[in-house]
Design a protein around this motif. Structure first.
Motif, PDB file in Angstrom:
ATOM      1  N   LEU A 168      -2.960  10.030   3.143  1.00 26.78           N
ATOM      2  CA  LEU A 168      -3.815   9.308   2.208  1.00 26.78           C
ATOM      3  C   LEU A 168      -3.231   7.909   2.052  1.00 26.78           C
ATOM      4  CD1 LEU A 168      -3.784  12.197  -0.303  1.00 26.78           C
ATOM      5  CD2 LEU A 168      -5.883  11.343   0.696  1.00 26.78           C
ATOM      6  N   LEU A 169      -4.075   6.899   2.102  1.00 25.55           N
ATOM      7  CA  LEU A 169      -3.634   5.513   1.945  1.00 25.55           C
ATOM      8  C   LEU A 169      -4.257   4.961   0.674  1.00 25.55           C
ATOM      9  CD1 LEU A 169      -1.999   3.232   3.332  1.00 25.55           C
ATOM     10  CD2 LEU A 169      -4.156   2.498   4.376  1.00 25.55           C
ATOM     11  N   PHE A 170      -3.407   4.414  -0.203  1.00 23.21           N
ATOM     12  CA  PHE A 170      -3.861   3.918  -1.502  1.00 23.21           C
ATOM     13  C   PHE A 170      -3.380   2.503  -1.757  1.00 23.21           C
ATOM     14  CE2 PHE A 170      -4.540   8.351  -2.384  1.00 23.21           C
ATOM     15  CZ  PHE A 170      -5.463   8.401  -3.417  1.00 23.21           C
ATOM     16  N   ASP A 171      -4.186   1.778  -2.509  1.00 23.90           N
ATOM     17  CA  ASP A 171      -3.784   0.538  -3.168  1.00 23.90           C
ATOM     18  C   ASP A 171      -3.813   0.872  -4.653  1.00 23.90           C
ATOM     19  OD1 ASP A 171      -3.328  -1.989  -4.186  1.00 23.90           O
ATOM     20  OD2 ASP A 171      -5.355  -2.682  -3.828  1.00 23.90           O
ATOM     21  N   GLY A 172      -2.659   1.141  -5.223  1.00 24.24           N
ATOM     22  CA  GLY A 172      -2.623   1.586  -6.621  1.00 24.24           C
ATOM     23  C   GLY A 172      -3.345   2.909  -6.740  1.00 24.24           C
ATOM     24  N   ASP A 173      -4.399   2.948  -7.550  1.00 24.34           N
ATOM     25  CA  ASP A 173      -5.192   4.168  -7.727  1.00 24.34           C
ATOM     26  C   ASP A 173      -6.423   4.203  -6.829  1.00 24.34           C
ATOM     27  OD1 ASP A 173      -3.475   5.172  -9.681  1.00 24.34           O
ATOM     28  OD2 ASP A 173      -4.546   4.144 -11.296  1.00 24.34           O
ATOM     29  N   THR A 174      -6.607   3.174  -6.018  1.00 24.31           N
ATOM     30  CA  THR A 174      -7.792   3.078  -5.160  1.00 24.31           C
ATOM     31  C   THR A 174      -7.492   3.657  -3.785  1.00 24.31           C
ATOM     32  OG1 THR A 174      -8.489   1.070  -6.310  1.00 24.31           O
ATOM     33  CG2 THR A 174      -9.483   1.507  -4.154  1.00 24.31           C
ATOM     34  N   GLU A 175      -8.232   4.691  -3.427  1.00 27.10           N
ATOM     35  CA  GLU A 175      -8.048   5.314  -2.115  1.00 27.10           C
ATOM     36  C   GLU A 175      -8.710   4.463  -1.040  1.00 27.10           C
ATOM     37  OE1 GLU A 175      -9.555   9.266   0.147  1.00 27.10           O
ATOM     38  OE2 GLU A 175      -8.765   9.579  -1.865  1.00 27.10           O
ATOM     39  N   MET A 218      -1.983   7.334  11.233  1.00 27.14           N
ATOM     40  CA  MET A 218      -2.542   6.434  10.233  1.00 27.14           C
ATOM     41  C   MET A 218      -1.592   5.280   9.944  1.00 27.14           C
ATOM     42  SD  MET A 218      -3.854   6.957   6.302  1.00 27.14           S
ATOM     43  CE  MET A 218      -5.453   7.706   6.630  1.00 27.14           C
ATOM     44  N   GLU A 219      -0.315   5.565   9.838  1.00 29.24           N
ATOM     45  CA  GLU A 219       0.652   4.508   9.566  1.00 29.24           C
ATOM     46  C   GLU A 219       0.660   3.468  10.691  1.00 29.24           C
ATOM     47  OE1 GLU A 219       5.196   3.911   8.044  1.00 29.24           O
ATOM     48  OE2 GLU A 219       4.769   5.690   9.238  1.00 29.24           O
ATOM     49  N   ALA A 220       0.666   3.917  11.924  1.00 30.95           N
ATOM     50  CA  ALA A 220       0.672   2.989  13.057  1.00 30.95           C
ATOM     51  C   ALA A 220      -0.603   2.145  13.087  1.00 30.95           C
ATOM     52  CB  ALA A 220       0.835   3.760  14.370  1.00 30.95           C
ATOM     53  N   ALA A 221      -1.738   2.774  12.841  1.00 27.07           N
ATOM     54  CA  ALA A 221      -3.003   2.041  12.847  1.00 27.07           C
ATOM     55  C   ALA A 221      -3.046   1.021  11.711  1.00 27.07           C
ATOM     56  CB  ALA A 221      -4.174   3.016  12.733  1.00 27.07           C
ATOM     57  N   ALA A 222      -2.589   1.407  10.532  1.00 26.72           N
ATOM     58  CA  ALA A 222      -2.580   0.488   9.387  1.00 26.72           C
ATOM     59  C   ALA A 222      -1.632  -0.676   9.651  1.00 26.72           C
ATOM     60  CB  ALA A 222      -2.186   1.232   8.118  1.00 26.72           C
ATOM     61  N   GLU A 223      -0.448  -0.378  10.157  1.00 26.13           N
ATOM     62  CA  GLU A 223       0.505  -1.443  10.453  1.00 26.13           C
ATOM     63  C   GLU A 223      -0.067  -2.427  11.468  1.00 26.13           C
ATOM     64  OE1 GLU A 223       4.061   0.659  11.546  1.00 26.13           O
ATOM     65  OE2 GLU A 223       4.773   0.684   9.474  1.00 26.13           O
ATOM     66  N   GLY A 224      -0.828  -1.918  12.443  1.00 29.70           N
ATOM     67  CA  GLY A 224      -1.467  -2.788  13.425  1.00 29.70           C
ATOM     68  C   GLY A 224      -2.455  -3.747  12.791  1.00 29.70           C
ATOM     69  N   LEU A 225      -3.185  -3.278  11.786  1.00 34.02           N
ATOM     70  CA  LEU A 225      -4.159  -4.132  11.109  1.00 34.02           C
ATOM     71  C   LEU A 225      -3.503  -5.102  10.125  1.00 34.02           C
ATOM     72  CD1 LEU A 225      -6.979  -1.527  10.371  1.00 34.02           C
ATOM     73  CD2 LEU A 225      -7.069  -3.426  11.989  1.00 34.02           C
ATOM     74  N   LEU A 226      -2.284  -4.792   9.710  1.00 35.42           N
ATOM     75  CA  LEU A 226      -1.609  -5.605   8.701  1.00 35.42           C
ATOM     76  C   LEU A 226      -0.628  -6.618   9.281  1.00 35.42           C
ATOM     77  CD1 LEU A 226      -0.888  -2.784   6.095  1.00 35.42           C
ATOM     78  CD2 LEU A 226      -2.766  -4.446   6.080  1.00 35.42           C
ATOM     79  N   VAL A 227      -0.498  -6.640  10.611  1.00 41.65           N
ATOM     80  CA  VAL A 227       0.432  -7.574  11.256  1.00 41.65           C
ATOM     81  C   VAL A 227       0.110  -9.000  10.821  1.00 41.65           C
ATOM     82  CG1 VAL A 227       1.096  -8.581  13.473  1.00 41.65           C
ATOM     83  CG2 VAL A 227       0.896  -6.116  13.243  1.00 41.65           C
ATOM     84  N   GLY A 228       1.147  -9.714  10.393  1.00 40.79           N
ATOM     85  CA  GLY A 228       0.970 -11.098   9.982  1.00 40.79           C
ATOM     86  C   GLY A 228       0.450 -11.269   8.571  1.00 40.79           C
ATOM     87  N   LEU A 255       0.850  -1.175   0.000  1.00 37.94           N
ATOM     88  CA  LEU A 255       0.000   0.000   0.000  1.00 37.94           C
ATOM     89  C   LEU A 255       0.896   1.237   0.000  1.00 37.94           C
ATOM     90  CD1 LEU A 255      -2.614  -1.053   2.701  1.00 37.94           C
ATOM     91  CD2 LEU A 255      -2.810  -1.222   0.216  1.00 37.94           C
ATOM     92  N   THR A 256       0.362   2.336  -0.471  1.00 36.42           N
ATOM     93  CA  THR A 256       1.109   3.592  -0.489  1.00 36.42           C
ATOM     94  C   THR A 256       0.468   4.566   0.477  1.00 36.42           C
ATOM     95  OG1 THR A 256       1.678   3.249  -2.811  1.00 36.42           O
ATOM     96  CG2 THR A 256       1.941   5.479  -1.945  1.00 36.42           C
ATOM     97  N   LEU A 257       1.294   5.102   1.372  1.00 40.09           N
ATOM     98  CA  LEU A 257       0.841   6.117   2.321  1.00 40.09           C
ATOM     99  C   LEU A 257       1.476   7.439   1.919  1.00 40.09           C
ATOM    100  CD1 LEU A 257      -0.601   6.938   4.962  1.00 40.09           C
ATOM    101  CD2 LEU A 257       1.528   6.379   6.149  1.00 40.09           C
ATOM    102  N   TYR A 258       0.655   8.358   1.430  1.00 44.03           N
ATOM    103  CA  TYR A 258       1.135   9.702   1.100  1.00 44.03           C
ATOM    104  C   TYR A 258       1.144  10.510   2.386  1.00 44.03           C
ATOM    105  CZ  TYR A 258       0.625   8.328  -3.723  1.00 44.03           C
ATOM    106  OH  TYR A 258       0.748   7.672  -4.923  1.00 44.03           O
TER     107      TYR A 258
END
Length: 81
Positions: free
Chosen positions: A55-62, A19-29, A5-8
């Motif tokens: 802003l958090l993106f998967d490619g062009d999808t926000e 946001m980065e910390a929260a996302a990393e928490g959900l992505l553990v494992g 994922l891309t975090l702007y």
């Protein structure tokens, strides 16, 4: 990592760090990483997003703007399975 994922973001942005910390928490494992992109380092990104970070993106999808939506991330993860 299979997916990235891309975090702007920008330096000194507390919402970006949150946001980065929260996302990393959900992505553990999970086979998902986060690539940080500083909008101030690229004039085109700075013009496009201005102060509208993080802003958090998967490619062009926000997937998130300003604050992480855990339900949206869980739904995205489920769709990746």
């Amino acid at each position: 990592m299979n997916k990235r994922l891309t975090l702007y973001t920008r330096a000194g942005c507390p919402l970006c760090e949150e946001m980065e910390a929260a996302a990393e928490g959900l992505l553990v494992g999970r086979a998902v990483g986060i690539a940080r992109v500083d909008v101030d380092a690229d004039p085109a990104l700075k013009a496009r997003y201005g102060w509208d970070v993080p802003l958090l993106f998967d490619g062009d999808t926000e997937l998130g703007r300003h604050r992480l939506d855990p339900a949206a991330i869980r739904a995205w993860l489920a769709a990746q399975a």
